[in-house]
Design a protein around this motif. Structure first.
Motif, mmCIF file in Angstrom:
data_model
loop_
_atom_site.group_PDB
_atom_site.id
_atom_site.type_symbol
_atom_site.label_atom_id
_atom_site.label_comp_id
_atom_site.label_asym_id
_atom_site.label_seq_id
_atom_site.Cartn_x
_atom_site.Cartn_y
_atom_site.Cartn_z
ATOM 1 N N LEU A 79 1.296 -1.204 0.188
ATOM 2 C CA LEU A 79 -0.185 0.253 0.263
ATOM 3 C C LEU A 79 0.946 0.910 -0.044
ATOM 4 C CD1 LEU A 79 -2.823 -0.926 2.638
ATOM 5 C CD2 LEU A 79 -3.215 -0.701 0.183
ATOM 6 N N SER A 80 0.402 2.493 -0.842
ATOM 7 C CA SER A 80 1.413 3.403 -1.062
ATOM 8 C C SER A 80 1.562 3.968 -0.103
ATOM 9 C CB SER A 80 1.204 4.089 -1.831
ATOM 10 O OG SER A 80 1.017 2.955 -3.207
ATOM 11 N N GLU A 81 0.316 4.808 1.061
ATOM 12 C CA GLU A 81 0.707 4.836 2.315
ATOM 13 C C GLU A 81 1.429 4.476 3.431
ATOM 14 O OE1 GLU A 81 -3.080 2.364 4.841
ATOM 15 O OE2 GLU A 81 -3.729 3.854 2.734
ATOM 16 N N ARG A 82 2.328 3.318 3.066
ATOM 17 C CA ARG A 82 3.206 2.830 4.167
ATOM 18 C C ARG A 82 4.308 3.645 4.069
ATOM 19 N NH1 ARG A 82 1.954 -2.318 6.159
ATOM 20 N NH2 ARG A 82 -0.876 -2.853 6.446
ATOM 21 N N LEU A 83 4.277 4.056 2.458
ATOM 22 C CA LEU A 83 5.392 4.382 2.572
ATOM 23 C C LEU A 83 5.764 5.676 2.022
ATOM 24 C CD1 LEU A 83 7.042 1.587 -0.050
ATOM 25 C CD2 LEU A 83 7.651 2.011 2.049
ATOM 26 N N LEU A 84 6.950 7.401 2.430
ATOM 27 C CA LEU A 84 7.194 8.472 1.805
ATOM 28 C C LEU A 84 6.385 8.442 0.256
ATOM 29 C CD1 LEU A 84 10.465 8.672 3.610
ATOM 30 C CD2 LEU A 84 8.119 9.669 4.203
ATOM 31 N N GLN A 85 5.956 9.523 0.438
ATOM 32 C CA GLN A 85 4.798 9.724 -0.700
ATOM 33 C C GLN A 85 6.292 10.664 -2.279
ATOM 34 O OE1 GLN A 85 2.502 8.853 -2.202
ATOM 35 N NE2 GLN A 85 2.590 7.477 -0.434
ATOM 36 N N ASN A 86 6.581 10.381 -3.303
ATOM 37 C CA ASN A 86 7.187 11.248 -3.804
ATOM 38 C C ASN A 86 8.927 10.718 -3.648
ATOM 39 O OD1 ASN A 86 5.373 11.748 -6.008
ATOM 40 N ND2 ASN A 86 4.745 13.492 -4.641
ATOM 41 N N SER A 87 9.227 9.395 -3.453
ATOM 42 C CA SER A 87 10.398 8.917 -3.246
ATOM 43 C C SER A 87 10.628 7.824 -3.598
ATOM 44 C CB SER A 87 10.179 8.736 -1.089
ATOM 45 O OG SER A 87 10.074 10.351 -0.761
ATOM 46 N N GLU A 88 12.406 7.858 -3.307
ATOM 47 C CA GLU A 88 13.212 6.854 -4.195
ATOM 48 C C GLU A 88 12.923 6.152 -3.314
ATOM 49 O OE1 GLU A 88 16.228 8.339 -6.709
ATOM 50 O OE2 GLU A 88 14.539 7.258 -8.413
ATOM 51 N N TYR A 89 12.542 4.703 -3.536
ATOM 52 C CA TYR A 89 12.828 3.390 -2.487
ATOM 53 C C TYR A 89 14.450 2.248 -2.926
ATOM 54 C CZ TYR A 89 10.142 4.484 1.808
ATOM 55 O OH TYR A 89 9.314 5.194 2.573
ATOM 56 N N MET A 90 14.904 1.889 -2.420
ATOM 57 C CA MET A 90 15.630 0.437 -2.609
ATOM 58 C C MET A 90 15.526 -0.715 -1.651
ATOM 59 S SD MET A 90 17.914 1.404 -4.407
ATOM 60 C CE MET A 90 19.188 0.636 -4.756
ATOM 61 N N CYS A 91 15.097 -1.656 -2.455
ATOM 62 C CA CYS A 91 14.240 -3.193 -1.687
ATOM 63 C C CYS A 91 15.764 -4.439 -1.948
ATOM 64 C CB CYS A 91 13.087 -3.737 -3.019
ATOM 65 S SG CYS A 91 12.516 -5.479 -2.577
ATOM 66 N N TYR A 92 15.701 -4.500 -0.751
ATOM 67 C CA TYR A 92 16.771 -5.764 -0.084
ATOM 68 C C TYR A 92 15.714 -6.735 0.659
ATOM 69 C CZ TYR A 92 19.580 -1.435 0.157
ATOM 70 O OH TYR A 92 19.904 -0.322 -0.192
ATOM 71 N N LEU A 93 16.603 -7.922 0.092
ATOM 72 C CA LEU A 93 16.299 -9.575 0.683
ATOM 73 C C LEU A 93 17.373 -9.642 1.160
ATOM 74 C CD1 LEU A 93 14.692 -11.923 -0.322
ATOM 75 C CD2 LEU A 93 17.543 -12.687 -1.339
#
Length: 192
Positions: A79-93
């Motif tokens: 859900l987008s609301e769980r993250l900061l809006q208009n931000s770049e994220y990295m996904c780590y395993l």
């Protein structure tokens, strides 16, 4: 006189709050989110590829150990609301190796199946490769975390407030051998 249900109710609420803190937290850089392996990659219909097992070392009760497979997929919607809006994220395993893991010395290809037209793939390593074997990206290799687990950067994305969720559909495939013995704790999403 105390009510008989008061103590258990308090314990359940405490466990619930601890779980929320583990799943949805703030860091000094902003919001980050962690998703368990059982949510992201577990397929209970295919016990030949995955083995769910309890863990006292993980922030989640269960982790997933890969069996004899050279490909697995990560599929989920955040859900987008769980993250900061208009931000770049990295996904780590977030992962470890079991005692029986003898593979994963070769590169692993990560493909974003939501971008099939793009056909772009990312190369990552679960074991630190020789420097001559790496291309220009310095985020390809594993890094040790403070909690004793390892992490590898799989994917980069940008949040968009116009969409209610961020779909994840990643395919990981080894170039050689099996991923047997790879123990996955989960995915962590952190702002850049």
């Amino acid at each position: 006189m105390q009510h008989a249900l008061a103590a258990p109710f308090y314990d359940i609420r405490g466990i619930f709050n601890q779980t929320l803190l583990k799943l949805f937290s703030w860091s000094s850089k902003g919001k980050y989110y962690m998703l368990s392996a059982t949510e992201a990659i577990w397929d209970s219909s295919n016990t030949e590829l995955f083995n769910s097992k309890s863990s006292t070392e993980s922030r989640f009760r269960e982790v997933v150990e890969l069996q004899s497979t050279d490909i697995f997929r990560i599929k989920w919607k955040i859900l987008s609301e769980r993250l900061l809006q208009n931000s770049e994220y990295m996904c780590y395993l977030v992962f470890k190796f079991s005692e029986k893991c003898s593979g994963l010395h070769c590169p692993v290809m990560v493909q974003d199946l939501n971008q099939r037209r793009n056909k772009q793939t990312r190369i990552v390593y679960f074991r630190t490769p020789q420097t001559w074997n790496m291309s220009g990206d310095d985020n390809q290799g594993p890094k040790e975390r403070e909690d004793g687990w390892m992490e590898v950067n799989l994917w980069k994305f940008k949040t968009d407030p116009n969409y209610g969720c961020i779909p994840i559909n990643l395919k990981l495939a080894t170039y050689e051998g099996s991923m047997s013995g790879l123990v996955v704790c989960g995915l962590e999403f952190r702002p850049m």
